[in-house]
Design an enzyme around this catalytic site. Structure first.
Site, PDB file in Angstrom:
ATOM      1  N   CYS A  96     -12.622  11.168  21.475  1.00 54.53           N
ATOM      2  CA  CYS A  96     -11.452  12.047  21.377  1.00 54.53           C
ATOM      3  C   CYS A  96     -11.160  12.357  19.911  1.00 54.53           C
ATOM      4  O   CYS A  96     -11.905  13.088  19.281  1.00 54.53           O
ATOM      5  CB  CYS A  96     -10.260  11.412  22.097  1.00 54.53           C
ATOM      6  N   HIS A 220     -12.339   9.732  27.640  1.00 55.57           N
ATOM      7  CA  HIS A 220     -12.065   8.354  27.215  1.00 55.57           C
ATOM      8  C   HIS A 220     -12.782   7.345  28.114  1.00 55.57           C
ATOM      9  O   HIS A 220     -12.196   6.894  29.097  1.00 55.57           O
ATOM     10  CB  HIS A 220     -10.565   8.081  27.274  1.00 55.57           C
ATOM     11  N   GLU A 222     -13.196   4.286  27.516  1.00 52.66           N
ATOM     12  CA  GLU A 222     -12.488   2.990  27.442  1.00 52.66           C
ATOM     13  C   GLU A 222     -11.300   2.931  28.386  1.00 52.66           C
ATOM     14  O   GLU A 222     -10.714   1.876  28.576  1.00 52.66           O
ATOM     15  CB  GLU A 222     -12.057   2.716  25.992  1.00 52.66           C
TER      16      GLU A 222
END
Lengths: 258, 1000
Positions: A96, A220, A222
């Protein structure tokens, strides 16, 4: 097996550092969150790590444009250290805001004589958006994405529209296998909005550099480590693990196989 | 030399994108208007250097281009003389936070260029053939807010390049009180914007007479800040007397004897199982969460500033409540934000909006953008919220921002010791936010925008994020003994509060300033954002200083806490204040407010209601004032209208602008279902990644009930907040509540009467449910006065619920999952239509506001929770606005499956069962009775669930099932000879629900 050490770069306004560290630790690495000032003071600090990750957030408020000021910092203070890092065969991941900074620092697509080759511009339709997307990976030689096909992760950004300065730049990236992630629809195919959430050229969600060692991506991974992070687990049941975990495990295994 | 850089888009013109200034979401004002960004640079710069800065830093060459213009031409020509005609440039006013300018200044130095002073702005092409005055008016109408921005039609005048203001001379100003009569005292209070009452002014006069001197300006200001309604909550913590029997006090301290009392009583009953840690004591309430970890929660309002400058008001509202959590105990790490807004409907007729009031649409856009930009930049997920529409929020929008944080066990209390250094950390002090505390304690007028512009600020989230990052490290290293935020009243309140039990000496020439020229008084009461105050043992200061420097956070020793019982202020060696802490904190004369209760009937005249006068919980008889014959009613059309009403309709376009997943812990998202657009009851997070213990956050608010019956309104919104978190899987025996009272002017006895009734309901329901209140805040005087109108908000109580989920893998969402599953209504339905959406849409007044059954409701919550833990519920949704009809429709289109419902199976209360059959049907379908859930159950578990509910004596009914065909069908009864009351395609219902906000 040797411990794989990950440096997660903290800059003012970075805010996905904790969950990114959690993802790497879940994948078996040791992750440390280091402030960009420490790296500016001593770029050799990087020598102690195998993976550098620039997490999501709003570094310097995304003032002027997303990731721009961090990119200026990286160009001014860290370009030698980062190139050396890559030349040693180590891995760099930008998620990002990290992708925005890597791209604008020229680390993913080197600046051409005719000017800046590509950027991440304001979304089309405009505005910040948080939603889950479906991605198709074409990993090529990018270690992070090995074994991925179609998978899911959320996006949360206002400036993620990948745009090339010319059709030639885009074609060159495509031909060299650097377009490693695209937004796709339910059928796994590239398609217009809403499959393409931000108007990116060619539905590009992530690209790697020429070596494959540096990956930048808007979604994302994660945020999809645990099965309960999926937005529909109460409908589909709990999976073994989140789709994003493999990406971090790939990074760790890349060095363990080394 | 001075330069202007203008950055223009090249590939596509875009007006609607968010420029980073005061009104980011302003729509493209008119066709053909192109926005560009403007940077004004002042420093040792030549054209080549400016071009390099523009190219390397300010422009994205793939999508943008730039132009540079000298700012001061040799022949004295004004700047940007050759600008295209009809151009308007909008700049933040000097002194208003300009985060981009700060970042650009720092980045220019990083690039190795000489230091430059920067201002930023945005530029538009206005409508052609307009005079400068017309262009200015157009820009103010469409784009700019005069409270914080300046508008320049055509070329920029030279004064836009700021010069440093001169330093303020030290001149101790004293205020002559000794000789003042009452009229003079009131004049001093009014003209100084002190908001002090006559009794308070007299007490101050008396205090200084005894000391034998006149107060300094800063002493008077300190007292005004500390004694303001905003800081001392003198009404809610004050005494209450009945208007008819003024010598008999109903309450000595309203809050203490209602809401605090309930919490204390619950804690006493829990004994060793008490899970409250710190309540009503700190910036936020703290409760136990997991091994070694507590959770804290605070909700604040920022109403007055948001009325004048929606973006900045909401922005700093959120920034402020985040600092509250950061200042709780020894510091909480924020894990989620909540936001609840009350606006007038966006389609409010423009011609009926009084002068001095912003249109509701612009308020909403600004507020949403303000919360978005701050919350997203802070990296805190915005998880829960509501937007509530009522015409009487027109001039007084309500903006509630909440933050939940984690406080490690052992870090929950603070103390200040004599000798500790007073350290300010974070942002610089400027002239922003002067008189915020006293301003927000008064009512708004059509002139508030001009008078109080200084009270409005824009935040800089990155300054606060940096502050958060270093403070959590400092907390874990034990570098300070106490911490509090600089909110209303600035240093005055922060230091005054921290040093209350000790004493403090502060040097007002030490805080770093944004610009020169501030007086010591301004420095002391400035409410500049992003600042915290610490009590630091001298031994720890060097380490704290190093830590702050390492991450570019400013930290300054302002003075010392000294065991003198005095507050002493100095400026450049001169003592400017010397106040007794005791007088400051205990010297305020007690407030006794008078109440009256409008007893008896729900049929208050609309005129009386408009003024905030309310009915009491009085014993209204059960009356149903709804249309007698449902045959007259097109139920499908009714449902479509309910789903499309402003309060019920989808808020997706707002929710998606907030990052609700950052930090990675969001396991139940705000939007759920087959296409991730269904309205979840509450979101759930696991703040400790890898642990399955969750936090669920919900809220309840209903101004329509508040207008009719404040007691049962309060009871209903408590029930709603708890319902929301229980519906997703929170344990009802571990729900903590927060109250936010927003009322009109409580100096009118009937307005205060309605507030007293609401507080009494909070006490009664909290005790019955054993759900303690842990924190709260009030905002009074939400009124607007001009020569023509006097607007008063409906009594509004926001209840926020902090639930705990033992294991998030057992959580349930509201979307229907599998055709063939049964639908159960749990809880009983009364003919309660007062303030209901059914009444609202059918134009009916009065009626009974939904009540709660204090004995049955806790049993229902427990029963539903156990059913969820057993895994018997596949979906669960609470019934609220629009009743069963809306709930079943939402569950169906969220899940993508249809449903069949038979109304005779809905369990009705005894009183409702005596009604004629048609009215029973209406009750089952649209009544908004509390403590009800609609649940989806696998047939395999139906018998177990029924047995469980019967054992607990909980009313329930199996009312239908889930169908494969995507239609909603509602019948009066299950028998073959039934009547089909409603038959609707889900796509049509969903479209009705999604359309309103999509159109915005």
């Amino acid at each position: 097996m040797a411990v794989v050490r990950v440096l997660i770069l903290r800059a003012p306004g970075a805010n996905c550092d904790l969950e990114t560290a959690f993802a790497y630790e879940k994948a078996g690495a040791v992750a440390e969150r280091v402030h960009v000032n420490r790296l500016k003071e001593n770029p050799r600090l990087l020598d102690q790590y195998q993976v550098l990750t620039i997490p999501g957030g709003f570094t310097y408020g995304d003032d002027v444009a997303a990731g721009r000021i961090l990119a200026v910092q990286m160009r001014t203070y860290l370009s030698d250290a980062l190139e050396r890092f890559r030349d040693q065969g180590k891995l760099i991941l930008g998620i990002c805001n990290g992708f925005q900074a890597l791209l604008k620092a020229g680390l993913l697509v080197p600046p051409a004589p005719e000017g800046v080759p590509a950027t991440l511009a304001i979304n089309e339709p405009p505005g910040f958006v948080d939603r889950w997307v479906r991605l198709r990976a074409e990993p090529g030689k990018c270690p992070f994405l090995q074994g991925y096909a179609v998978w899911e992760a959320p996006i949360a950004h206002g400036e993620g529209r990948f745009v090339c300065a010319s059709p030639e730049v885009y074609n060159r990236l495509a031909q060299s296998g650097q377009i490693v992630l695209r937004y796709v629809n339910e059928a796994g195919e590239v398609g217009p909005y809403p499959a393409n959430p931000n108007g990116s050229q060619g539905n590009v969600a992530g690209i790697c550099d020429g070596t494959g060692l540096i990956l930048g991506m808007m979604p994302h991974p994660e945020r999809h480590i645990l099965p309960t992070q999926h937005p529909q687990w109460t409908r589909r049941g709990l999976a073994e693990e989140g789709d994003g975990l493999r990406l971090f495990r790939n990074a760790v295994q890349f060095f363990q196989k080394w | 030399m001075r330069w202007e850089v203008e950055v223009l888009p090249v590939r596509e013109a875009r007006g609607a994108d968010a420029p980073r200034s005061a009104e980011p979401s302003a729509d493209a004002p008119c066709s053909g208007s192109v926005e560009s960004r403007v940077y004004l640079l002042d420093g040792q710069l030549d054209a080549e250097l400016v071009s390099r800065i523009a190219a390397e830093l300010l422009t994205d060459p793939v999508v943008e281009t730039f132009r540079i213009r000298p700012g001061n031409l040799p022949d004295g020509e004004p700047a940007s003389a050759e600008l295209p005609p009809f151009t308007v440039t909008i700049l933040p006013k000097p002194g208003v936070m300009d985060p981009v300018a700060q970042s650009v200044e720092a980045a220019i130095q990083d690039l190795g260029f000489p230091p430059v002073r920067v201002r930023t702005g945005r530029r538009f092409a206005g409508p052609p053939r307009k005079s400068p005055q017309e262009l200015r008016a157009w820009a103010l109408e469409e784009l700019a807010n005069e409270a914080v921005e300046e508008v320049h039609p055509g070329p920029l005048p030279p004064e836009v390049w700021l010069s440093e203001p001169p330093a303020a001379p030290v001149q101790v100003r004293r205020v002559a009180l000794d000789e003042a009569d009452d009229a003079e005292l009131l004049r001093i209070s009014r003209e100084g914007q002190l908001s002090l009452s006559l009794a308070e002014m007299r007490a101050i006069q008396e205090y200084f007479r005894v000391l034998g001197r006149e107060p300094t300006d800063v002493e008077l200001e300190t007292l005004a800040q500390t004694w303001s309604e905003h800081c001392s909550h003198k009404t809610l913590k004050g005494a209450i007397a009945d208007e008819r029997k003024p010598d008999q006090l109903l309450y000595r301290n309203l809050l203490k004897e209602t809401i605090f009392y309930a919490t204390q009583e619950i804690r006493r009953q829990l004994g060793p199982d008490d899970w409250c840690v710190s309540v009503f004591a700190d910036n936020a309430g703290i409760v136990r969460f997991a091994e070694g970890m507590h959770v804290c929660f605070k909700v604040e309002t920022h109403n007055h500033p948001s009325a004048i400058e929606p973006y900045g008001g909401a922005n700093t509202g959120l920034g402020g409540v985040i600092r509250d959590v950061l200042g709780t105990g020894l510091g909480g790490r924020p894990i989620c934000n909540t936001d609840v807004f009350c606006f007038a409907p966006p389609d409010y007729p423009a011609e009926q909006i009084p002068a001095g009031v912003l249109p509701p649409r612009r308020i909403q856009q600004g507020v949403v953008a303000g919360v978005r930009d701050y919350g997203n930049r802070m990296g805190i997920p915005t998880l829960n919220g509501a937007i509530c529409y009522h015409p009487r929020y027109l001039a007084n929008p309500l903006v509630f921002c909440g933050t939940v944080g984690l406080v490690p066990a052992g870090k929950e209390f603070k103390r200040v010791e004599s000798g500790d250094l007073i350290v300010a950390v974070g942002g610089r002090t400027g002239r922003d936010g002067i008189h915020g505390a006293t301003f927000s304690s008064a009512e708004l007028t059509h002139q508030s925008e001009q008078l109080s512009g200084g009270a409005v600020q824009i935040g800089n989230a990155i300054t606060e994020k940096k502050l958060l990052d270093v403070l959590l490290q400092a907390r874990d290293r034990g570098l300070y003994r106490a911490i509090t935020d600089c909110g209303a009243g600035g240093f005055s309140s922060a230091v005054g509060e921290m040093g209350a039990a000790v004493g403090a000496e502060v040097h007002l020439d030490r805080p770093p300033l944004k610009y020169a020229g501030l007086t010591y008084c301004e420095i002391w009461i400035s409410e500049a954002q992003e600042r915290m105050v610490l009590a630091v043992p001298p031994d720890s200061w060097p380490e704290l200083q190093r830590l702050c420097e390492a991450e570019d956070v400013e930290a300054t020793v302002l003075g010392t806490f000294v065991a003198s019982g005095k507050l002493k202020l100095f400026y450049q060696g001169v003592q400017v204040a010397d106040l007794d802490m005791r007088f400051l904190h205990e010297g305020r004369p007690p407030v006794v407010r008078k109440v009256s209760f409008l007893e008896g009937t729900g049929d208050l005249t609309p005129a009386a209601r408009q003024m905030g006068g309310m009915t009491s919980p009085a014993h209204q008889t059960a009356r149903l004032t709804s249309p007698a014959r449902p045959a007259m009613l097109d139920h499908k059309q009714m449902l479509v209208r309910l789903l499309g009403s402003w309060n019920v309709c989808s808020k997706e376009t707002v929710i998606r602008q907030y990052d609700h997943e950052v930090q990675g812990g969001t396991v139940i998202k705000p939007l759920v279902g087959a296409t991730l657009d269904g309205p979840g009851d509450a979101a759930v997070i696991t703040p400790l990644l890898g642990s399955e213990r969750g936090v669920a956050v919900g809220c309840g608010i209903n101004p329509y009930y508040g207008d009719l019956d404040p007691y049962w309104m309060a009871a209903s919104v408590i029930d709603e907040a708890i319902r929301n978190v229980v519906a997703v899987g929170a344990d009802p025996s571990r729900v903590a509540l927060l109250d936010n009272f927003c009322w009109g002017n409580t100096e009118r006895p009937e307005v205060l009467g309605s507030l007293v009734r609401a507080a009494e309901a909070c006490r009664d329901v909290a005790l019955a449910y054993r759900t303690p209140f842990i924190s709260g805040k009030d905002s009074l005087n939400n009124e607007f006065k001009s020569d023509k109108v006097h607007l008063v908000i409906p009594p509004t109580l926001l209840i926020s619920a902090l639930g705990q989920v033992p294991d998030v893998r057992q959580c349930v969402t509201m979307d229907l999952k599998t055709p063939g599953n049964y639908l159960f209504v749990i809880g009983k339905t009364e003919a309660e239509f007062g303030g209901s959406h059914f009444h609202l849409l059918t134009g009916q007044e009065g009626g009974i506001v939904p009540r709660v059954d204090l004995e049955l409701a806790p049993r229902i919550f427990a029963a539903v929770h156990q059913a969820i833990r057993h895994g018997w519920l596949r979906a669960c949704h609470d019934l609220s606005e629009g009743g069963l009809a809306v709930a079943v429709a939402e569950m169906a289109f969220a899940g993508g499956w249809g449903a069949v419902v038979f109304l005779d199976a809905v369990p009705l209360a005894e009183t409702a069962r005596t009604l004629p059959h048609p009215q029973q049907l209406l009750t089952a379908l649209y009544a908004e009775s509390n403590t009800r859930f609609l649940c989806e159950v696998d047939p395999e578990h139906a018998a177990a669930l029924e047995h469980h509910l019967e054992l607990l004596g909980v009313p329930y009914g199996q009312v239908g099932w889930v169908t494969e065909e995507p239609r909603l069908r509602i019948y009066d009864r299950e028998e073959p000879k039934h009547e089909l009351l409603l038959d609707a395609d889900l796509a049509e219902l969903k479209d009705a629900w999604q359309r309103p906000l999509r159109q915005l």
